[in-house]
Design a protein around this motif. Sequence first.
Motif, PDB file in Angstrom:
ATOM      1  N   GLY A  47     -67.324  17.769  -4.780  1.00 50.13           N
ATOM      2  CA  GLY A  47     -66.874  18.303  -6.073  1.00 50.13           C
ATOM      3  C   GLY A  47     -68.029  18.429  -7.031  1.00 50.13           C
TER       4      GLY A  47
ATOM      5  N   TYR B 180     -67.185  19.008 -10.788  1.00 46.15           N
ATOM      6  CA  TYR B 180     -66.547  17.825 -11.353  1.00 46.15           C
ATOM      7  C   TYR B 180     -67.553  16.682 -11.493  1.00 46.15           C
ATOM      8  CZ  TYR B 180     -61.708  19.505 -10.941  1.00 46.15           C
ATOM      9  OH  TYR B 180     -60.529  20.189 -11.104  1.00 46.15           O
TER      10      TYR B 180
ATOM     11  N   TYR C  89     -60.776  11.216  -7.812  1.00 45.25           N
ATOM     12  CA  TYR C  89     -61.180  12.393  -7.044  1.00 45.25           C
ATOM     13  C   TYR C  89     -61.233  12.072  -5.554  1.00 45.25           C
ATOM     14  CZ  TYR C  89     -63.804  16.278  -5.139  1.00 45.25           C
ATOM     15  OH  TYR C  89     -64.176  17.354  -4.373  1.00 45.25           O
TER      16      TYR C  89
ATOM     17  N   ARG D  43     -59.124  13.768  -2.573  1.00 42.56           N
ATOM     18  CA  ARG D  43     -59.852  14.477  -1.526  1.00 42.56           C
ATOM     19  C   ARG D  43     -59.499  13.930  -0.144  1.00 42.56           C
ATOM     20  NH1 ARG D  43     -63.232  19.124  -1.034  1.00 42.56           N
ATOM     21  NH2 ARG D  43     -63.739  19.064   1.165  1.00 42.56           N
TER      22      ARG D  43
ATOM     23  N   ASN E 260     -58.782  27.132  -8.158  1.00 43.73           N
ATOM     24  CA  ASN E 260     -59.061  26.886  -6.736  1.00 43.73           C
ATOM     25  C   ASN E 260     -58.286  27.846  -5.846  1.00 43.73           C
ATOM     26  OD1 ASN E 260     -60.858  24.781  -7.067  1.00 43.73           O
ATOM     27  ND2 ASN E 260     -59.310  23.187  -6.915  1.00 43.73           N
TER      28      ASN E 260
END
Length: 308
Positions: A23, A26, A45, A49, A171
């Motif tokens: 990421g 991010y 995150y 993920r 996304n």
Amino acid sequence: MSDRSQQLAAAYAHCASIAAQHGKSYHLATRLLTPDRRPAVHALYAAARTADDLVDLPGADPAGDLAAWSRAVLTDLEAGWSDDPVRLALVHTYRRHDIPVEHLVDFLAAMTSDLTVDSYADMAALDRYMWGSAAVIGLQVLPVLGTAPGVQRKEAEPYAIALGEAFQLTNFLRDVAEDVDRGRVYLPADVMAAHGVTRDQLAQRRHDARFEGLMREMVAVVRRRYDDAAPGTTLLAPESRACVRAATDLYGGILTEIERTGYRVLDGRVRVSRPRRLAVFARRLTAAQLARVRVTMANPKSRSSTGA
């Protein structure tokens, strides 16, 4: 440092490495957070993920693997500890920031639906899916970011939801080709039909004026979602605002890149260049530093746990 403290520190470091690898936008934005907030965002995150990869990069039994991981993380959350680094950091983050477990349950339900649901009839159906896949992500992050003095968390929640959805929709537009390869389409079927675009066309990577029209309409939808989220930034703790603005700039930049390429997302993944990412970071860095100074001057005891 005790063995448990070392294990927890290692777990957060592991999550930070996942965020840095997968990421990039991010992770760069989180550098603008105060050091005490940053690890929790990495943990959230990394957990998202990990669950997502069980669906998108499946083994022999994706349903069984996801169900096992879901049971394990909920059991760990109840116990308050885990021997798995991602789950350990997540458990600590949830407990430290008093995040409702319902958000995790709803997220896991959305990931489970990806195993069987491969399309969405309209925007309303997609929004229902995004409650678990995106809205609750915003709600998870909100307690970590904190709210401005005098602002209750409930006041900021609608904007956190809208921003989570805006990021998710971005996304979806960027990853049309990758998603259809996995057997899923996250573009509303009624909007596709209105533009004469079929699932087969996506699978065959056929870019034409019809697909361009579809993408143009969807980019406008996503931009409106960013507009819905924008007023919420001023409700956040001052020292967290630069991070959110940077993340918004970076993800909004993906939409700009999609437009710049003529909406050719079927040809390959559209990315914001590294120089562009660094420019966004640099522009927001001064604001982040000033916010920290002002908070410290207003309350000299409000220093991060790391002393930074």
